[in-house]
Design an enzyme around this catalytic site. Structure first.
Site, PDB file in Angstrom:
ATOM      1  N   ARG A 126       0.818  -1.216   0.000  1.00  0.00           N
ATOM      2  CA  ARG A 126       0.000   0.000   0.000  1.00  0.00           C
ATOM      3  C   ARG A 126       0.846   1.258   0.000  1.00  0.00           C
ATOM      4  O   ARG A 126       0.339   2.339  -0.213  1.00  0.00           O
ATOM      5  CB  ARG A 126      -0.875   0.010   1.254  1.00  0.00           C
ATOM      6  CG  ARG A 126      -1.994  -0.993   1.145  1.00  0.00           C
ATOM      7  CD  ARG A 126      -2.886  -0.871   2.337  1.00  0.00           C
ATOM      8  NE  ARG A 126      -2.477  -1.839   3.338  1.00  0.00           N
ATOM      9  CZ  ARG A 126      -3.326  -2.412   4.177  1.00  0.00           C
ATOM     10  NH1 ARG A 126      -4.591  -2.098   4.167  1.00  0.00           N
ATOM     11  NH2 ARG A 126      -2.908  -3.304   5.042  1.00  0.00           N
ATOM     12  N   PHE A 133      -5.261  -2.768  -0.940  1.00  0.00           N
ATOM     13  CA  PHE A 133      -5.823  -4.115  -0.908  1.00  0.00           C
ATOM     14  C   PHE A 133      -7.349  -4.118  -0.827  1.00  0.00           C
ATOM     15  O   PHE A 133      -7.999  -5.064  -1.247  1.00  0.00           O
ATOM     16  CB  PHE A 133      -5.270  -4.916   0.283  1.00  0.00           C
ATOM     17  CG  PHE A 133      -3.760  -5.022   0.286  1.00  0.00           C
ATOM     18  CD1 PHE A 133      -3.050  -5.009  -0.899  1.00  0.00           C
ATOM     19  CD2 PHE A 133      -3.066  -5.151   1.476  1.00  0.00           C
ATOM     20  CE1 PHE A 133      -1.660  -5.103  -0.911  1.00  0.00           C
ATOM     21  CE2 PHE A 133      -1.680  -5.248   1.487  1.00  0.00           C
ATOM     22  CZ  PHE A 133      -0.982  -5.213   0.289  1.00  0.00           C
ATOM     23  N   LYS A 147      -0.107 -16.875   9.622  1.00  0.00           N
ATOM     24  CA  LYS A 147      -0.675 -16.799  10.951  1.00  0.00           C
ATOM     25  C   LYS A 147      -0.466 -15.401  11.521  1.00  0.00           C
ATOM     26  O   LYS A 147       0.432 -14.719  11.028  1.00  0.00           O
ATOM     27  CB  LYS A 147      -0.074 -17.869  11.854  1.00  0.00           C
ATOM     28  CG  LYS A 147       1.317 -17.499  12.418  1.00  0.00           C
ATOM     29  CD  LYS A 147       1.789 -18.481  13.438  1.00  0.00           C
ATOM     30  CE  LYS A 147       1.715 -17.948  14.828  1.00  0.00           C
ATOM     31  NZ  LYS A 147       2.804 -17.054  15.237  1.00  0.00           N
ATOM     32  N   HIS A 170       2.488 -23.694  16.642  1.00  0.00           N
ATOM     33  CA  HIS A 170       3.725 -24.470  16.489  1.00  0.00           C
ATOM     34  C   HIS A 170       3.794 -25.680  17.431  1.00  0.00           C
ATOM     35  O   HIS A 170       4.087 -26.797  17.012  1.00  0.00           O
ATOM     36  CB  HIS A 170       4.949 -23.588  16.731  1.00  0.00           C
ATOM     37  CG  HIS A 170       4.959 -22.328  15.918  1.00  0.00           C
ATOM     38  ND1 HIS A 170       4.545 -22.293  14.611  1.00  0.00           N
ATOM     39  CD2 HIS A 170       5.333 -21.067  16.210  1.00  0.00           C
ATOM     40  CE1 HIS A 170       4.668 -21.055  14.139  1.00  0.00           C
ATOM     41  NE2 HIS A 170       5.141 -20.291  15.104  1.00  0.00           N
ATOM     42  N   LYS A 218       9.630 -16.516  25.942  1.00  0.00           N
ATOM     43  CA  LYS A 218      10.571 -15.507  25.439  1.00  0.00           C
ATOM     44  C   LYS A 218      11.609 -15.251  26.537  1.00  0.00           C
ATOM     45  O   LYS A 218      11.342 -15.488  27.715  1.00  0.00           O
ATOM     46  CB  LYS A 218       9.862 -14.186  25.157  1.00  0.00           C
ATOM     47  CG  LYS A 218       8.602 -14.302  24.311  1.00  0.00           C
ATOM     48  CD  LYS A 218       8.910 -14.357  22.829  1.00  0.00           C
ATOM     49  CE  LYS A 218       7.641 -14.365  21.997  1.00  0.00           C
ATOM     50  NZ  LYS A 218       7.671 -15.299  20.876  1.00  0.00           N
ATOM     51  N   LYS A 274      18.252 -20.033  22.520  1.00  0.00           N
ATOM     52  CA  LYS A 274      17.242 -20.443  21.544  1.00  0.00           C
ATOM     53  C   LYS A 274      17.345 -21.947  21.394  1.00  0.00           C
ATOM     54  O   LYS A 274      18.403 -22.467  21.032  1.00  0.00           O
ATOM     55  CB  LYS A 274      17.497 -19.756  20.198  1.00  0.00           C
ATOM     56  CG  LYS A 274      16.412 -20.039  19.171  1.00  0.00           C
ATOM     57  CD  LYS A 274      16.559 -19.110  17.979  1.00  0.00           C
ATOM     58  CE  LYS A 274      15.552 -19.405  16.875  1.00  0.00           C
ATOM     59  NZ  LYS A 274      14.208 -18.956  17.179  1.00  0.00           N
TER      60      LYS A 274
HETATM   61  C1  BG6 Z   1       6.414 -16.886  15.212  1.00  0.00           C
HETATM   62  C2  BG6 Z   1       6.015 -16.128  16.455  1.00  0.00           C
HETATM   63  O1  BG6 Z   1       5.345 -17.624  14.705  1.00  0.00           O
HETATM   64  O2  BG6 Z   1       7.477 -17.794  15.553  1.00  0.00           O
HETATM   65  C3  BG6 Z   1       7.179 -15.383  17.040  1.00  0.00           C
HETATM   66  O3  BG6 Z   1       4.971 -15.208  16.114  1.00  0.00           O
HETATM   67  C4  BG6 Z   1       8.350 -16.315  17.275  1.00  0.00           C
HETATM   68  O4  BG6 Z   1       6.826 -14.742  18.258  1.00  0.00           O
HETATM   69  C5  BG6 Z   1       8.644 -17.150  16.022  1.00  0.00           C
HETATM   70  O5  BG6 Z   1       9.464 -15.531  17.623  1.00  0.00           O
HETATM   71  C6  BG6 Z   1       9.678 -18.229  16.329  1.00  0.00           C
HETATM   72  O6  BG6 Z   1      10.071 -18.853  15.137  1.00  0.00           O
HETATM   73  P1  BG6 Z   1      11.494 -19.575  15.020  1.00  0.00           P
HETATM   74  O7  BG6 Z   1      11.482 -20.230  13.682  1.00  0.00           O
HETATM   75  O8  BG6 Z   1      12.523 -18.492  15.145  1.00  0.00           O
HETATM   76  O9  BG6 Z   1      11.561 -20.552  16.157  1.00  0.00           O
END
Ligand code: BG6
Length: 489
Positions: free
Chosen positions: A49, A93, A145, A237, A337, A342
C-alpha cells in the site's frame, strides 16, 4: 541441476514491504531461484500500500535481501536473475480497482500464488477482490498466521476466504512444518519400523516439547500483548509438533491423510479445567534480568509497554491425549521468550526396563531417550545405555548418544529455511505441510477453554527473570509427576 521440476507461476506477495516479507519471504524466494527451483518464466510481484516510486521500493527490497541472505550466498548472476523477475505494484488491498492491473500482469495459463502477509482481517477483502478481477479460478492463496485470536474470529477469517477459494487451494502456513527436522520426524516415524512398535503407552513414559527463545519482544509489543505466548506459539507451532508425534500412521503421504490423523489427536486432547488450571498449566511473564551477561528490561518495561499488562510471555503445561495409544503418557509443553538460549527440541522418554539389575545408585540415569533437535544443531539422537570402558569400571553404566547430526552428516548441503520449503511446496501444489481449516479450529477450541479458565481465575502470570528457564512453578509442574525437564537445561 534441480531434481524437482516446478511449473511457472506468478507469485504475488501482499504486504511486500512488511517485516516478514523483507526478512523471510524474499530471501526464501531468492534461495529457491539460486537453487534453480524457480521456473524461468516465474514472475514475482511485490504488492504494497505504500506510495512512492516503484524503483525505490525495489531498491529497498534488494537492500534487505543483501542484509538477510548470508553474504556467501549472494551470487551476482542469481541476484540479477531474481531482480529481473521482480516487479513492484502499488495496491490498495481493499479497493477492487487496482486488481485489474494485477490481473493484467498474470500471463494466460499461469497459476497465481497470492501470499497474504497482511493482517488477517483483510484476507476476506483481498479474496473478494481477486475474485472480482476474474482471478480466483486460477489462484492458490497462502495465509499467514495468526488466523484470528480465538475459534470464532478464526472461523470468520476462514469463512471469508472460503467464499472464493475451495480448501484445496488454501495453504495455511505454520512455518514449523517447513523446518527440515520436523519433516524428518515424519520420515523417522513412518520410514522406520523400529520405532512404531515402541511408539505408545507401553514403551513411552512421557514426551517433552520445548520451544525456547532468547529474544524478548523485539519491537512487537503492541501485537504480542494482544496475543500472548499461548496464542502466539502453543496454538500453532507446539500443537503441530505434538500432533506429528502423537498421530497414527497415515494410510498414504497425502495432505488429507496426514491432516485427518492430526485432527484426531487435537480432538482427543483433554481439556484443562478446574484444579488442572493450577496444577497442569503455568503462565509466566519475564521481569528484568540478564541475556548473554547483559542487563535486559522486563516485559512491562519494554518500549511502548503498558505497565499493567498481564499477558504471558511463557507457558508450560501438561497435555493429555485421551486414546489407546497415549493414555497415561503426559506431553509436557514449554515455550517462552527471554530464555537462556534459543532451543527447540522434542524429547521422547522411554520407560525403564521392566526389571532392573544394576547398582541402585545408577538407576536414575537409566532409560532411553529420543531427542529431536529442531534448532540449533538440527539432528536426532537416541540416548542408549552402555558400559563404561575399562577394567576398573566394573559394570558402570553410561548414557551415550547414537547421533545423527544433519549439518555434520551432509556437510555440503545447506539446511534450507522453513519458508523455502513451504514456498516451494505451494508452487508444486502440495498441501502436505499446510494446516487445514479444521486443524486450526480444533487447536483454537482447546486453547480457548484454557484462556477462558485463566480469565475466570484472574490469576496474574508468575514472574521469571529474563535469562532463566521460566517460573519455579514450571519446574514443579513436572517434578510433581516425579520427572524433570531434560538435560542440559
Ligand atoms: C512466530 C512467532 O510464529 O514464531 C514469534 O509469532 C516467534 O513470536 C517465532 O518468535 C519463532 O520462530 P522460530 O522459527 O525463530 O523458532
Amino acid at each position: 541441476m534441480a531434481a524437482i521440476s516446478v511449473e511457472p507461476c506468478t507469485f504475488a506477495l501482499f504486504g511486500a514491504l512488511g517485516d516478514l516479507a523483507l526478512r523471510k519471504l524474499f530471501p526464501a524466494l531468492y534461495q529457491l531461484d539460486r537453487a534453480g527451483l524457480l521456473h524461468a518464466q516465474t514472475r514475482l510481484l511485490a504488492l504494497a500500500r505504500e506510495a512512492g516510486s516503484a524503483q525505490d521500493h525495489l531498491n529497498s527490497i534488494e537492500a534487505h535481501l543483501r542484509k538477510h541472505v548470508p553474504e556467501a550466498d549472494i551470487e551476482a548472476p542469481a541476484l540479477e536473475r531474481f531482480l529481473a523477475r521482480l516487479d513492484y505494484q502499488h495496491l490498495d488491498f481493499l479497493q477492487p480497482e487496482g486488481y485489474q492491473a494485477l490481473a493484467a500482469q498474470v500471463p494466460d495459463g499461469h497459476p497465481l500464488i497470492a501470499y497474504f502477509a497482511t493482517a488477517a482481517v483483510v484476507y476476506g477483502a483481498i479474496s473478494e477482490n481477486l475474485d472480482k478481477a476474474g482471478l480466483s479460478e486460477r489462484t492458490r492463496v497462502v495465509l499467514e498466521k495468526p488466523i484470528g485470536h480465538d475459534l470464532e474470529s478464526s472461523r470468520r477469517v476462514n469463512d471469508a476466504v472460503a467464499r472464493f477459494f475451495p480448501e484445496s487451494r488454501v495453504y495455511r502456513i505454520d512455518h514449523y512444518l517447513g523446518k527440515e527436522t520436523v519433516q524428518n520426524l515424519i520420515a523417522l516415524r513412518f520410514a522406520n519400523s523400529l520405532f512404531e512398535t515402541q511408539w505408545n503407552q507401553n514403551s513411552i513414559s512421557h514426551v517433552e516439547i520445548t520451544v525456547a527463545e532468547k529474544v524478548g519482544i523485539e519491537g512487537r509489543w503492541g501485537y504480542f500483548d494482544k496475543a500472548g505466548q499461548l496464542r502466539d506459539m502453543i496454538q500453532n507451532h507446539l500443537l503441530q509438533l505434538l500432533c506429528l508425534i502423537a498421530m497414527d500412521p497415515p494410510s498414504e503421504l497425502s495432505a488429507d491423510a496426514i491432516r485427518d490423523e492430526k485432527v484426531k489427536v487435537l480432538k482427543a486432547l483433554a481439556p484443562i479445567t478446574g484444579d488442572g488450571l493450577s496444577t497442569r498449566v503455568v503462565r509466566g511473564q519475564y521481569i528484568a534480568g540478564y541475556s548473554d551477561g547483559k542487563p535486559v528490561p522486563g516485559y512491562l518495561e519494554e518500549d511502548n509497554a503498558n505497565s499493567q499488562s498481564d499477558t504471558e510471555t511463557f507457558v508450560a503445561l501438561r497435555a493429555d491425549i485421551r486414546n489407546w495409544r497415549w493414555s497415561g503418557v503426559p506431553f509436557y509443553l514449554r515455550t517462552g521468550k527471554r530464555m537462556p538460549q534459543k532451543l527447540s527440541q522434542i524429547v521422547i522418554h522411554f520407560k525403564e526396563t521392566p526389571h532392573y539389575i544394576f547398582a541402585p545408585e545408577q538407576r536414575l540415569q537409566v532409560g532411553n531417550k529420543l531427542i529431536i533437535r529442531l534448532q540449533p544443531d538440527e539432528g536426532i539422537s537416541l540416548r542408549v545405555m552402555t558400559k563404561e570402558q575399562g577394567l576398573d569400571k566394573g559394570m558402570q553404566l553410561r548414557s551415550g548418544p547414537l547421533q545423527l547430526n544433519f549439518s555434520d552428516a551432509w556437510r555440503s548441503a545447506r539446511i534450507p529455511d522453513a519458508y523455502e520449503r513451504l514456498l516451494l511446496e505451494v508452487m508444486r501444489g502440495n498441501q502436505n505441510l499446510f494446516v487445514r481449516k479444521d486443524e486450526i479450529e480444533y487447536a483454537w477450541k482447546w486453547c480457548d477453554q484454557l484462556i477462558a479458565g485463566w480469565r475466570n481465575t484472574g490469576d496474574a502470570p508468575k514472574p521469571y527473570a529474563a535469562g532463566s528457564w521460566g517460573p519455579m512453578s514450571s519446574i514443579a509442574l513436572i517434578t510433581r509427576d516425579g520427572r524433570a525437564w531434560y538435560g542440559d537445561i
